[in-house]
Design a protein around this motif. Structure first.
Motif, short mmCIF file in Angstrom:
data_model
loop_
_atom_site.label_atom_id
_atom_site.label_comp_id
_atom_site.label_asym_id
_atom_site.label_seq_id
_atom_site.Cartn_x
_atom_site.Cartn_y
_atom_site.Cartn_z
N ASN A 414 0.85 -1.19 0.00
CA ASN A 414 0.00 0.00 0.00
C ASN A 414 0.89 1.25 0.00
O ASN A 414 1.39 1.66 1.05
N LYS A 415 1.10 1.81 -1.16
CA LYS A 415 1.99 2.96 -1.28
C LYS A 415 1.24 4.27 -1.00
O LYS A 415 0.07 4.41 -1.35
N LYS A 416 1.97 5.18 -0.36
CA LYS A 416 1.46 6.54 -0.18
C LYS A 416 2.66 7.47 -0.06
O LYS A 416 3.77 7.04 0.25
N THR A 417 2.43 8.75 -0.26
CA THR A 417 3.51 9.75 -0.22
C THR A 417 3.62 10.33 1.19
O THR A 417 2.62 10.67 1.81
N PHE A 418 4.85 10.40 1.67
CA PHE A 418 5.11 10.95 3.00
C PHE A 418 6.47 11.64 3.01
O PHE A 418 7.29 11.46 2.11
N ASN A 419 6.71 12.43 4.07
CA ASN A 419 7.97 13.15 4.23
C ASN A 419 9.01 12.20 4.82
O ASN A 419 8.77 11.57 5.86
N LEU A 420 10.16 12.09 4.16
CA LEU A 420 11.19 11.16 4.59
C LEU A 420 11.75 11.52 5.96
O LEU A 420 12.04 10.64 6.79
N ASN A 421 11.92 12.81 6.22
CA ASN A 421 12.44 13.26 7.51
C ASN A 421 11.60 12.74 8.66
O ASN A 421 12.12 12.29 9.69
N ASP A 422 10.29 12.81 8.51
CA ASP A 422 9.37 12.45 9.59
C ASP A 422 9.51 10.98 9.98
O ASP A 422 9.59 10.64 11.17
N ILE A 423 9.54 10.07 8.98
CA ILE A 423 9.59 8.63 9.29
C ILE A 423 10.94 8.24 9.90
O ILE A 423 11.00 7.41 10.81
N ILE A 424 12.04 8.85 9.46
CA ILE A 424 13.36 8.52 9.99
C ILE A 424 13.45 8.95 11.45
O ILE A 424 13.92 8.19 12.32
N GLU A 425 13.00 10.17 11.78
CA GLU A 425 13.07 10.66 13.16
C GLU A 425 12.17 9.82 14.06
O GLU A 425 12.52 9.54 15.22
N LEU A 426 11.00 9.40 13.56
CA LEU A 426 10.07 8.60 14.35
C LEU A 426 10.69 7.25 14.73
O LEU A 426 10.61 6.81 15.89
N ILE A 427 11.28 6.59 13.75
CA ILE A 427 11.91 5.29 14.02
C ILE A 427 13.09 5.45 14.96
O ILE A 427 13.29 4.63 15.88
#
Length: 567
Positions: A414-427
Protein backbone atom coordinates in the motif's frame (compact mmCIF):
# COMPACT_ATOMS: atom_id res chain seq x y z
CA UNK A 1 49.80 -57.07 -79.54
CA UNK A 2 52.32 -59.95 -79.72
CA UNK A 3 49.45 -62.46 -79.50
CA UNK A 4 47.59 -60.72 -82.33
CA UNK A 5 50.68 -60.77 -84.53
CA UNK A 6 51.48 -64.41 -83.83
CA UNK A 7 47.94 -65.35 -84.78
CA UNK A 8 48.61 -63.93 -88.26
CA UNK A 9 51.79 -66.03 -88.78
CA UNK A 10 50.89 -69.48 -90.04
CA UNK A 11 54.36 -71.02 -89.82
CA UNK A 12 54.98 -71.92 -86.22
CA UNK A 13 58.72 -72.17 -86.83
CA UNK A 14 58.77 -68.36 -86.74
CA UNK A 15 58.18 -66.56 -83.47
CA UNK A 16 57.50 -62.84 -82.91
CA UNK A 17 60.02 -61.36 -80.55
CA UNK A 18 58.62 -57.81 -80.06
CA UNK A 19 56.15 -55.28 -81.47
CA UNK A 20 56.33 -51.48 -81.20
CA UNK A 21 53.37 -49.27 -82.20
CA UNK A 22 54.00 -45.51 -82.41
CA UNK A 23 51.93 -42.62 -83.82
CA UNK A 24 52.02 -43.81 -87.46
CA UNK A 25 54.64 -46.48 -87.28
CA UNK A 26 54.50 -50.21 -86.71
CA UNK A 27 57.80 -51.97 -86.01
CA UNK A 28 58.00 -55.69 -85.34
CA UNK A 29 60.81 -58.20 -84.86
CA UNK A 30 60.53 -61.83 -85.99
CA UNK A 31 62.67 -64.80 -84.99
CA UNK A 32 63.16 -66.86 -88.17
CA UNK A 33 65.36 -69.63 -86.92
CA UNK A 34 68.95 -70.43 -87.80
CA UNK A 35 70.05 -67.66 -85.44
CA UNK A 36 68.39 -64.95 -87.54
CA UNK A 37 65.97 -62.08 -86.73
CA UNK A 38 63.84 -60.09 -89.14
CA UNK A 39 62.87 -56.38 -88.50
CA UNK A 40 60.36 -54.31 -90.43
CA UNK A 41 59.06 -50.76 -90.06
CA UNK A 42 55.65 -50.45 -91.75
CA UNK A 43 55.74 -46.67 -91.58
CA UNK A 44 58.19 -46.54 -94.49
CA UNK A 45 57.03 -46.49 -98.11
CA UNK A 46 59.91 -48.76 -99.13
CA UNK A 47 60.47 -51.05 -96.16
CA UNK A 48 64.04 -52.16 -95.61
CA UNK A 49 64.52 -55.71 -94.48
CA UNK A 50 67.54 -56.88 -92.65
CA UNK A 51 68.60 -60.12 -91.00
CA UNK A 52 71.08 -60.23 -88.19
CA UNK A 53 72.71 -63.08 -86.37
CA UNK A 54 71.07 -63.95 -83.06
CA UNK A 55 71.71 -66.48 -80.38
CA UNK A 56 70.80 -69.95 -81.55
CA UNK A 57 67.27 -70.87 -80.43
CA UNK A 58 66.02 -73.56 -82.81
CA UNK A 59 66.78 -75.06 -86.20
CA UNK A 60 64.57 -75.48 -89.20
CA UNK A 61 64.29 -75.05 -92.92
CA UNK A 62 64.81 -71.67 -94.52
CA UNK A 63 61.54 -70.99 -96.39
CA UNK A 64 62.46 -67.44 -97.28
CA UNK A 65 63.86 -65.85 -100.43
CA UNK A 66 66.03 -62.86 -101.24
CA UNK A 67 64.41 -59.41 -101.19
CA UNK A 68 64.37 -57.61 -104.51
CA UNK A 69 65.58 -54.34 -103.00
CA UNK A 70 68.00 -55.78 -100.49
CA UNK A 71 70.82 -58.21 -100.17
CA UNK A 72 69.10 -59.52 -97.06
CA UNK A 73 66.48 -62.19 -96.93
CA UNK A 74 62.85 -60.99 -97.10
CA UNK A 75 60.37 -63.48 -95.61
CA UNK A 76 57.43 -61.33 -96.81
CA UNK A 77 58.15 -61.97 -100.50
CA UNK A 78 56.91 -65.50 -100.48
CA UNK A 79 57.06 -68.43 -102.99
CA UNK A 80 54.08 -70.68 -103.47
CA UNK A 81 55.58 -73.29 -101.16
CA UNK A 82 55.94 -70.79 -98.23
CA UNK A 83 53.85 -71.32 -95.10
CA UNK A 84 54.04 -67.65 -94.01
CA UNK A 85 51.25 -65.20 -94.91
CA UNK A 86 52.27 -61.69 -95.74
CA UNK A 87 51.61 -59.33 -92.75
CA UNK A 88 50.18 -55.97 -93.79
CA UNK A 89 49.37 -52.76 -91.93
CA UNK A 90 45.62 -53.26 -92.46
CA UNK A 91 45.73 -56.73 -90.94
CA UNK A 92 47.32 -55.39 -87.77
CA UNK A 93 45.28 -52.16 -87.77
CA UNK A 94 41.98 -54.03 -88.03
CA UNK A 95 43.01 -56.74 -85.57
CA UNK A 96 43.33 -54.26 -82.70
CA UNK A 97 40.48 -54.24 -80.15
CA UNK A 98 40.98 -50.53 -79.45
CA UNK A 99 39.08 -48.07 -81.63
CA UNK A 100 41.32 -46.10 -83.97
CA UNK A 101 40.49 -43.24 -86.32
CA UNK A 102 42.96 -41.33 -88.53
CA UNK A 103 42.26 -37.70 -89.40
CA UNK A 104 43.92 -35.37 -91.84
CA UNK A 105 45.40 -32.02 -90.84
CA UNK A 106 41.95 -30.40 -91.07
CA UNK A 107 40.35 -32.95 -88.77
CA UNK A 108 38.46 -35.01 -91.38
CA UNK A 109 38.66 -38.79 -91.16
CA UNK A 110 40.80 -40.63 -93.70
CA UNK A 111 40.81 -44.12 -92.20
CA UNK A 112 39.40 -46.15 -89.31
CA UNK A 113 39.75 -49.68 -88.03
CA UNK A 114 37.14 -52.41 -87.68
CA UNK A 115 36.69 -51.89 -83.92
CA UNK A 116 35.58 -48.28 -84.51
CA UNK A 117 33.19 -49.22 -87.34
CA UNK A 118 31.69 -52.00 -85.27
CA UNK A 119 31.16 -49.69 -82.27
CA UNK A 120 29.36 -46.92 -84.17
CA UNK A 121 27.65 -49.40 -86.51
CA UNK A 122 28.48 -47.44 -89.66
CA UNK A 123 30.19 -48.53 -92.90
CA UNK A 124 33.56 -47.07 -93.76
CA UNK A 125 32.22 -45.01 -96.67
CA UNK A 126 29.96 -43.02 -94.29
CA UNK A 127 32.89 -42.34 -91.97
CA UNK A 128 35.59 -41.17 -94.38
CA UNK A 129 35.64 -37.42 -95.02
CA UNK A 130 33.63 -36.42 -91.95
CA UNK A 131 34.65 -34.73 -88.71
CA UNK A 132 34.80 -36.91 -85.61
CA UNK A 133 31.84 -35.27 -83.84
CA UNK A 134 29.76 -35.47 -87.01
CA UNK A 135 30.46 -39.20 -87.09
CA UNK A 136 29.52 -39.66 -83.42
CA UNK A 137 26.53 -37.27 -83.14
CA UNK A 138 25.38 -36.93 -86.71
CA UNK A 139 25.64 -33.79 -88.84
CA UNK A 140 24.19 -30.71 -87.16
CA UNK A 141 23.69 -32.45 -83.81
CA UNK A 142 27.15 -32.20 -82.26
CA UNK A 143 27.65 -29.54 -79.53
CA UNK A 144 30.99 -28.19 -80.87
CA UNK A 145 32.56 -27.51 -84.25
CA UNK A 146 35.51 -29.75 -83.60
CA UNK A 147 36.82 -31.74 -80.66
CA UNK A 148 40.41 -31.46 -81.87
CA UNK A 149 42.40 -28.26 -81.36
CA UNK A 150 45.11 -28.62 -84.02
CA UNK A 151 47.19 -25.78 -82.55
CA UNK A 152 47.29 -27.26 -79.05
CA UNK A 153 47.82 -30.80 -80.26
CA UNK A 154 51.23 -29.90 -81.74
CA UNK A 155 52.35 -29.03 -78.19
CA UNK A 156 50.98 -31.94 -76.20
CA UNK A 157 48.69 -34.91 -76.31
CA UNK A 158 45.02 -33.95 -76.09
CA UNK A 159 42.42 -35.99 -74.20
CA UNK A 160 38.72 -35.38 -73.61
CA UNK A 161 35.66 -37.20 -72.31
CA UNK A 162 32.35 -36.79 -74.13
CA UNK A 163 28.88 -38.29 -73.83
CA UNK A 164 27.23 -39.71 -76.93
CA UNK A 165 23.63 -40.64 -76.27
CA UNK A 166 23.90 -42.94 -73.22
CA UNK A 167 27.56 -43.79 -73.73
CA UNK A 168 30.71 -42.12 -72.43
CA UNK A 169 33.82 -42.03 -74.62
CA UNK A 170 37.36 -41.06 -73.76
CA UNK A 171 39.04 -39.58 -76.83
CA UNK A 172 42.82 -39.18 -77.08
CA UNK A 173 44.50 -37.41 -79.99
CA UNK A 174 48.15 -37.70 -81.05
CA UNK A 175 49.77 -35.74 -83.88
CA UNK A 176 51.78 -37.18 -86.76
CA UNK A 177 54.20 -34.47 -87.92
CA UNK A 178 56.02 -34.08 -91.23
CA UNK A 179 59.65 -33.01 -91.61
CA UNK A 180 58.63 -29.38 -91.16
CA UNK A 181 57.01 -30.19 -87.79
CA UNK A 182 53.58 -29.50 -89.22
CA UNK A 183 50.60 -31.75 -88.61
CA UNK A 184 50.23 -34.33 -91.33
CA UNK A 185 47.73 -36.62 -89.64
CA UNK A 186 46.02 -37.06 -86.26
CA UNK A 187 45.58 -40.46 -84.69
CA UNK A 188 42.41 -40.70 -82.57
CA UNK A 189 42.12 -43.44 -79.96
CA UNK A 190 38.63 -43.95 -78.52
CA UNK A 191 37.71 -45.92 -75.43
CA UNK A 192 34.25 -46.67 -74.04
CA UNK A 193 34.37 -45.61 -70.38
CA UNK A 194 30.61 -45.83 -69.71
CA UNK A 195 30.94 -48.51 -67.04
CA UNK A 196 33.70 -46.73 -65.12
CA UNK A 197 31.89 -43.42 -65.55
CA UNK A 198 28.68 -44.92 -64.15
CA UNK A 199 30.65 -46.40 -61.28
CA UNK A 200 32.18 -42.99 -60.54
CA UNK A 201 28.77 -41.35 -60.81
CA UNK A 202 27.31 -43.91 -58.41
CA UNK A 203 30.19 -43.33 -55.99
CA UNK A 204 29.67 -39.58 -56.27
CA UNK A 205 25.97 -40.04 -55.52
CA UNK A 206 26.82 -42.15 -52.50
CA UNK A 207 29.43 -39.63 -51.37
CA UNK A 208 26.97 -36.76 -51.84
CA UNK A 209 24.31 -38.68 -49.95
CA UNK A 210 26.78 -39.34 -47.14
CA UNK A 211 27.87 -35.68 -47.12
CA UNK A 212 24.25 -34.55 -47.07
CA UNK A 213 23.56 -36.82 -44.12
CA UNK A 214 26.67 -35.53 -42.37
CA UNK A 215 25.90 -31.87 -43.08
CA UNK A 216 22.20 -32.15 -42.22
CA UNK A 217 22.81 -34.14 -39.06
CA UNK A 218 22.82 -32.42 -35.69
CA UNK A 219 26.17 -33.97 -34.86
CA UNK A 220 29.55 -32.30 -35.32
CA UNK A 221 32.06 -34.64 -37.01
CA UNK A 222 35.82 -34.25 -37.22
CA UNK A 223 38.77 -36.42 -38.18
CA UNK A 224 42.26 -36.10 -36.68
CA UNK A 225 45.62 -37.61 -37.51
CA UNK A 226 47.73 -39.23 -34.79
CA UNK A 227 49.25 -35.82 -33.99
CA UNK A 228 45.82 -34.35 -33.23
CA UNK A 229 45.67 -32.14 -36.35
CA UNK A 230 42.28 -31.60 -37.99
CA UNK A 231 42.01 -33.51 -41.28
CA UNK A 232 38.26 -33.19 -41.90
CA UNK A 233 35.32 -31.47 -40.22
CA UNK A 234 31.72 -30.66 -41.17
CA UNK A 235 29.85 -27.36 -40.84
CA UNK A 236 28.37 -28.37 -37.51
CA UNK A 237 31.85 -28.73 -36.04
CA UNK A 238 32.90 -25.18 -36.92
CA UNK A 239 29.51 -23.80 -35.84
CA UNK A 240 29.78 -25.68 -32.54
CA UNK A 241 32.79 -23.56 -31.58
CA UNK A 242 31.58 -20.35 -33.25
CA UNK A 243 34.19 -20.25 -36.05
CA UNK A 244 33.88 -20.07 -39.81
CA UNK A 245 35.22 -22.97 -41.89
CA UNK A 246 38.17 -20.83 -43.02
CA UNK A 247 39.07 -19.80 -39.46
CA UNK A 248 38.90 -23.26 -37.96
CA UNK A 249 41.20 -24.75 -40.62
CA UNK A 250 44.13 -22.98 -38.94
CA UNK A 251 43.22 -24.23 -35.45
CA UNK A 252 44.06 -27.54 -33.78
CA UNK A 253 41.45 -29.40 -31.77
CA UNK A 254 43.58 -28.89 -28.65
CA UNK A 255 43.05 -25.12 -28.89
CA UNK A 256 39.29 -25.69 -28.56
CA UNK A 257 39.58 -27.57 -25.23
CA UNK A 258 39.22 -25.97 -21.79
CA UNK A 259 42.68 -25.72 -20.16
CA UNK A 260 41.54 -27.70 -17.13
CA UNK A 261 40.38 -30.60 -19.37
CA UNK A 262 43.25 -30.44 -21.90
CA UNK A 263 45.48 -32.96 -20.12
CA UNK A 264 42.65 -35.48 -19.82
CA UNK A 265 41.59 -35.21 -23.50
CA UNK A 266 45.13 -35.28 -24.95
CA UNK A 267 46.01 -38.18 -22.66
CA UNK A 268 43.05 -40.21 -23.94
CA UNK A 269 43.94 -39.37 -27.58
CA UNK A 270 47.65 -40.20 -27.21
CA UNK A 271 46.96 -43.47 -25.40
CA UNK A 272 44.36 -44.41 -28.03
CA UNK A 273 46.69 -43.94 -31.04
CA UNK A 274 49.38 -45.87 -29.14
CA UNK A 275 47.04 -48.85 -28.99
CA UNK A 276 45.98 -48.61 -25.35
CA UNK A 277 42.33 -49.24 -24.46
CA UNK A 278 40.55 -45.97 -23.78
CA UNK A 279 36.91 -44.93 -23.25
CA UNK A 280 35.12 -44.46 -26.57
CA UNK A 281 32.78 -41.86 -25.07
CA UNK A 282 33.38 -39.14 -22.52
CA UNK A 283 32.64 -35.49 -21.74
CA UNK A 284 34.82 -32.41 -21.63
CA UNK A 285 34.53 -28.64 -21.67
CA UNK A 286 35.24 -26.68 -24.85
CA UNK A 287 36.08 -23.02 -25.45
CA UNK A 288 34.17 -21.14 -28.14
CA UNK A 289 35.57 -18.27 -30.20
CA UNK A 290 33.82 -15.76 -27.89
CA UNK A 291 35.40 -17.55 -24.87
CA UNK A 292 32.11 -19.09 -23.73
CA UNK A 293 32.43 -22.50 -22.09
CA UNK A 294 30.41 -25.35 -23.58
CA UNK A 295 29.99 -28.94 -22.43
CA UNK A 296 30.66 -31.56 -25.11
CA UNK A 297 29.75 -35.24 -25.32
CA UNK A 298 32.28 -36.95 -27.64
CA UNK A 299 32.31 -40.44 -29.16
CA UNK A 300 35.59 -41.56 -30.80
CA UNK A 301 36.51 -44.42 -33.15
CA UNK A 302 39.93 -45.36 -34.51
CA UNK A 303 40.84 -45.14 -38.21
CA UNK A 304 42.85 -48.28 -38.97
CA UNK A 305 44.83 -49.34 -42.06
CA UNK A 306 44.67 -52.88 -43.47
CA UNK A 307 47.84 -53.76 -41.58
CA UNK A 308 46.14 -52.84 -38.29
CA UNK A 309 48.05 -49.60 -37.77
CA UNK A 310 46.07 -46.70 -36.25
CA UNK A 311 46.48 -43.63 -38.48
CA UNK A 312 43.94 -41.31 -36.85
CA UNK A 313 40.58 -40.94 -35.12
CA UNK A 314 37.07 -39.90 -36.10
CA UNK A 315 35.00 -38.10 -33.49
CA UNK A 316 31.31 -37.30 -33.16
CA UNK A 317 30.57 -34.31 -30.90
CA UNK A 318 27.32 -33.04 -29.37
CA UNK A 319 26.72 -29.84 -27.45
CA UNK A 320 25.24 -30.88 -24.10
CA UNK A 321 25.59 -27.48 -22.41
CA UNK A 322 21.87 -27.04 -21.84
CA UNK A 323 21.50 -30.58 -20.56
CA UNK A 324 24.54 -30.15 -18.32
CA UNK A 325 23.22 -26.86 -16.96
CA UNK A 326 19.86 -28.49 -16.32
CA UNK A 327 21.56 -31.33 -14.41
CA UNK A 328 23.71 -28.87 -12.45
CA UNK A 329 20.66 -26.72 -11.69
CA UNK A 330 18.76 -29.85 -10.64
CA UNK A 331 21.60 -30.90 -8.36
CA UNK A 332 21.80 -27.38 -6.97
CA UNK A 333 18.04 -27.31 -6.41
CA UNK A 334 18.26 -30.68 -4.68
CA UNK A 335 21.04 -29.37 -2.44
CA UNK A 336 18.98 -26.26 -1.70
CA UNK A 337 15.93 -28.39 -0.96
CA UNK A 338 17.95 -30.54 1.42
CA UNK A 339 19.42 -27.44 3.03
CA UNK A 340 15.98 -25.85 3.24
CA UNK A 341 14.60 -28.99 4.82
CA UNK A 342 17.44 -29.00 7.33
CA UNK A 343 16.91 -25.31 8.08
CA UNK A 344 13.17 -25.81 8.46
CA UNK A 345 13.81 -28.57 10.96
CA UNK A 346 16.22 -26.29 12.78
CA UNK A 347 13.72 -23.43 12.53
CA UNK A 348 10.87 -25.53 13.93
CA UNK A 349 13.05 -26.54 16.86
CA UNK A 350 14.06 -22.93 17.40
CA UNK A 351 10.57 -21.46 16.88
CA UNK A 352 9.04 -23.90 19.32
CA UNK A 353 11.49 -22.59 21.90
CA UNK A 354 10.75 -18.99 20.86
CA UNK A 355 7.00 -19.53 21.22
CA UNK A 356 7.21 -21.51 24.47
CA UNK A 357 9.29 -18.82 26.19
CA UNK A 358 6.72 -15.97 25.96
CA UNK A 359 3.82 -18.42 26.48
CA UNK A 360 5.40 -19.72 29.68
CA UNK A 361 5.87 -16.11 30.82
CA UNK A 362 2.26 -15.23 30.07
CA UNK A 363 0.85 -18.37 31.72
CA UNK A 364 3.18 -18.26 34.73
CA UNK A 365 2.72 -14.63 35.66
CA UNK A 366 -1.01 -14.84 34.98
CA UNK A 367 -1.27 -17.48 37.72
CA UNK A 368 0.80 -15.31 40.06
CA UNK A 369 -1.73 -12.51 39.56
CA UNK A 370 -4.44 -14.86 40.81
CA UNK A 371 -2.70 -15.33 44.14
CA UNK A 372 -4.12 -13.54 47.16
CA UNK A 373 -2.08 -11.07 49.06
CA UNK A 374 0.12 -9.75 46.20
CA UNK A 375 1.01 -6.13 46.43
CA UNK A 376 0.24 -3.44 43.87
CA UNK A 377 3.92 -3.22 43.01
CA UNK A 378 4.10 -6.96 42.33
CA UNK A 379 0.88 -6.79 40.34
CA UNK A 380 2.24 -4.02 38.09
CA UNK A 381 5.54 -5.88 37.62
CA UNK A 382 3.74 -9.09 36.64
CA UNK A 383 1.53 -7.15 34.23
CA UNK A 384 4.59 -5.62 32.49
CA UNK A 385 6.14 -9.06 32.05
CA UNK A 386 2.89 -10.47 30.64
CA UNK A 387 2.67 -7.50 28.26
CA UNK A 388 6.29 -7.97 27.14
CA UNK A 389 5.76 -11.67 26.55
CA UNK A 390 2.59 -10.94 24.58
CA UNK A 391 4.48 -8.50 22.34
CA UNK A 392 7.23 -11.05 21.84
CA UNK A 393 4.72 -13.73 20.89
CA UNK A 394 2.93 -11.31 18.57
CA UNK A 395 6.23 -10.51 16.80
CA UNK A 396 6.98 -14.20 16.29
CA UNK A 397 3.56 -14.94 14.86
CA UNK A 398 3.70 -11.85 12.66
CA UNK A 399 7.09 -12.88 11.23
CA UNK A 400 5.83 -16.38 10.44
CA UNK A 401 2.77 -14.98 8.68
CA UNK A 402 4.85 -12.38 6.81
CA UNK A 403 7.40 -14.86 5.47
CA UNK A 404 4.54 -17.16 4.39
CA UNK A 405 2.82 -14.31 2.56
CA UNK A 406 6.06 -13.22 0.90
CA UNK A 407 6.77 -16.78 -0.28
CA UNK A 408 3.26 -17.24 -1.67
CA UNK A 409 3.00 -13.73 -3.15
CA UNK A 410 0.00 -12.83 -1.00
CA UNK A 411 1.48 -9.81 0.76
CA UNK A 412 -0.06 -6.47 -0.21
CA UNK A 413 1.82 -3.23 -0.88
CA UNK A 414 0.00 0.00 0.00
CA UNK A 415 1.99 2.96 -1.28
CA UNK A 416 1.46 6.54 -0.18
CA UNK A 417 3.51 9.75 -0.22
CA UNK A 418 5.11 10.95 3.00
CA UNK A 419 7.97 13.15 4.23
CA UNK A 420 11.19 11.16 4.59
CA UNK A 421 12.44 13.26 7.51
CA UNK A 422 9.37 12.45 9.59
CA UNK A 423 9.59 8.63 9.29
CA UNK A 424 13.36 8.52 9.99
CA UNK A 425 13.07 10.66 13.16
CA UNK A 426 10.07 8.60 14.35
CA UNK A 427 11.91 5.29 14.02
CA UNK A 428 15.04 6.74 15.63
CA UNK A 429 13.14 8.00 18.66
CA UNK A 430 11.24 4.73 19.12
CA UNK A 431 14.45 2.70 19.53
CA UNK A 432 16.33 5.27 21.62
CA UNK A 433 15.21 3.93 25.04
CA UNK A 434 16.26 0.35 24.22
CA UNK A 435 19.78 1.36 23.16
CA UNK A 436 20.09 3.62 26.23
CA UNK A 437 19.01 0.77 28.49
CA UNK A 438 21.70 -1.53 27.00
CA UNK A 439 24.34 1.20 27.13
CA UNK A 440 24.93 1.31 23.38
CA UNK A 441 25.60 4.63 21.67
CA UNK A 442 22.77 5.30 19.22
CA UNK A 443 23.59 7.70 16.37
CA UNK A 444 21.39 9.29 13.68
CA UNK A 445 23.36 10.59 10.67
CA UNK A 446 21.18 12.62 8.32
CA UNK A 447 21.01 15.99 6.63
CA UNK A 448 17.54 17.28 7.52
CA UNK A 449 17.43 19.67 4.59
CA UNK A 450 18.45 16.87 2.24
CA UNK A 451 15.80 14.50 3.63
CA UNK A 452 13.04 17.05 3.34
CA UNK A 453 11.71 15.17 0.32
CA UNK A 454 8.56 13.25 -0.47
CA UNK A 455 8.88 9.46 -0.84
CA UNK A 456 6.12 7.36 -2.43
CA UNK A 457 6.23 3.84 -0.98
CA UNK A 458 4.62 1.56 1.62
CA UNK A 459 5.46 3.32 4.89
CA UNK A 460 4.51 0.30 6.99
CA UNK A 461 6.88 -2.04 5.09
CA UNK A 462 9.69 0.55 5.27
CA UNK A 463 9.16 0.81 9.04
CA UNK A 464 9.24 -3.00 9.34
CA UNK A 465 12.52 -3.27 7.37
CA UNK A 466 14.31 -0.62 9.47
CA UNK A 467 12.90 -2.06 12.70
CA UNK A 468 14.16 -5.56 11.88
CA UNK A 469 17.66 -4.23 11.05
CA UNK A 470 17.81 -2.10 14.24
CA UNK A 471 16.58 -5.03 16.35
CA UNK A 472 19.36 -7.20 14.90
CA UNK A 473 21.95 -4.50 15.60
CA UNK A 474 20.68 -4.15 19.18
CA UNK A 475 20.70 -7.92 19.71
CA UNK A 476 24.21 -8.63 18.37
CA UNK A 477 26.02 -5.49 19.65
CA UNK A 478 27.34 -5.63 23.23
CA UNK A 479 29.41 -2.46 23.23
CA UNK A 480 30.21 0.38 20.91
CA UNK A 481 27.58 2.02 18.77
CA UNK A 482 24.76 1.60 16.28
CA UNK A 483 24.29 4.20 13.53
CA UNK A 484 21.17 4.89 11.50
CA UNK A 485 21.78 6.95 8.35
CA UNK A 486 19.98 7.89 5.16
CA UNK A 487 21.10 9.54 1.91
CA UNK A 488 19.14 10.80 -1.08
CA UNK A 489 20.43 9.76 -4.50
CA UNK A 490 19.29 10.58 -8.02
CA UNK A 491 16.52 8.00 -8.29
CA UNK A 492 16.35 6.39 -4.85
CA UNK A 493 16.95 6.74 -1.12
CA UNK A 494 19.69 4.62 0.47
CA UNK A 495 19.38 3.53 4.15
CA UNK A 496 22.20 2.26 6.37
CA UNK A 497 22.27 0.49 9.75
CA UNK A 498 25.85 0.20 10.97
CA UNK A 499 26.91 -1.58 14.19
CA UNK A 500 30.07 -2.63 16.04
CA UNK A 501 28.68 -6.04 16.96
CA UNK A 502 29.85 -9.61 16.35
CA UNK A 503 29.93 -9.29 12.56
CA UNK A 504 29.21 -11.88 9.86
CA UNK A 505 31.73 -14.34 8.44
CA UNK A 506 32.34 -13.80 4.69
CA UNK A 507 31.36 -17.40 3.92
CA UNK A 508 27.92 -16.77 5.39
CA UNK A 509 27.21 -13.29 4.00
CA UNK A 510 25.50 -14.69 0.90
CA UNK A 511 23.27 -16.94 3.01
CA UNK A 512 22.08 -14.82 5.94
CA UNK A 513 19.14 -13.49 3.90
CA UNK A 514 17.87 -17.04 3.29
CA UNK A 515 14.83 -18.27 5.16
CA UNK A 516 15.34 -19.77 8.60
CA UNK A 517 19.07 -18.92 8.51
CA UNK A 518 21.15 -17.28 11.21
CA UNK A 519 24.80 -16.34 10.69
CA UNK A 520 25.78 -18.92 13.29
CA UNK A 521 23.47 -21.76 14.18
CA UNK A 522 25.12 -22.02 17.58
CA UNK A 523 24.18 -18.42 18.43
CA UNK A 524 20.53 -19.42 18.61
CA UNK A 525 21.34 -20.65 22.10
CA UNK A 526 22.88 -17.29 23.06
CA UNK A 527 20.53 -14.88 21.26
CA UNK A 528 16.79 -14.77 21.02
CA UNK A 529 15.23 -14.72 17.56
CA UNK A 530 13.56 -16.92 15.00
CA UNK A 531 15.97 -16.30 12.13
CA UNK A 532 13.30 -14.80 9.87
CA UNK A 533 14.09 -11.07 10.24
CA UNK A 534 16.67 -10.69 7.43
CA UNK A 535 14.71 -12.97 5.08
CA UNK A 536 11.62 -10.79 5.62
CA UNK A 537 13.71 -7.65 4.99
CA UNK A 538 14.98 -9.06 1.68
CA UNK A 539 11.46 -10.02 0.55
CA UNK A 540 9.99 -6.63 1.45
CA UNK A 541 12.81 -4.62 -0.15
CA UNK A 542 12.35 -6.60 -3.36
CA UNK A 543 8.60 -5.96 -3.30
CA UNK A 544 9.28 -2.23 -2.92
CA UNK A 545 11.60 -2.31 -5.96
CA UNK A 546 14.92 -1.96 -4.11
CA UNK A 547 18.02 -4.00 -3.29
CA UNK A 548 19.59 -5.09 0.00
CA UNK A 549 23.13 -6.12 0.98
CA UNK A 550 25.68 -6.38 3.77
CA UNK A 551 29.32 -5.49 4.36
CA UNK A 552 30.88 -7.16 7.37
CA UNK A 553 33.93 -8.72 8.97
CA UNK A 554 33.86 -11.30 11.72
CA UNK A 555 34.23 -9.51 15.09
CA UNK A 556 34.38 -6.05 13.45
CA UNK A 557 30.68 -5.25 13.10
CA UNK A 558 28.32 -5.05 10.13
CA UNK A 559 26.75 -2.50 7.79
CA UNK A 560 23.38 -3.42 6.33
CA UNK A 561 22.10 -1.22 3.50
CA UNK A 562 19.10 -1.13 1.20
CA UNK A 563 17.57 1.17 -1.41
CA UNK A 564 13.99 2.32 -2.01
CA UNK A 565 13.17 4.03 -5.32
CA UNK A 566 11.26 7.32 -5.27
CA UNK A 567 8.49 5.83 -7.43
Amino acid sequence: MVNIFNSVIKNKDYNLISVKLTSFSFVYKLNMGKNKEFNRDLSMKEPIYRVKKVQKRFFGKEPYTKAENSNETNPFLMHNNSNIAEITWDSIYNSLSIMLLILDEKGRSVNCNSAFRKYIKQPKKKIIGNFLLEILYGKGNHPHNNVINTTEITKKRQSEEIKVKNKWLKISADPVLNRKKKIKNIIIVLKDITESKNNIFELELREKKFKDIVELSNIAIETEDIEGNLIYFNNQFSELFGYTETEIKNITHRELIHPEDLQMVTGIHDNRVNGQKQPSRYEYRGIKKNKDIIYIDISVINIIEENGKIIGTRSYLRDITERKKFILDLESALDRAKESDRLKSSFLGNISHEIRTPLNGIMGFSKLLERKGITDTESKSYGKIINSCSNQLFTIMRDILDISKIETGQIEINKKTFNLNDIIELIYLRFQPQFKLKGIEYILTINPSELNVELNTDIGKLDQILSNLLNNALKFTHKGSVELSCFVKADCVEFYVKDTGIGVDKSMQGKIFDRFRQAELVISKKYDGNGLGLSICKGLVKLLGGQIGVESEKGQGSTFYFTIPFN
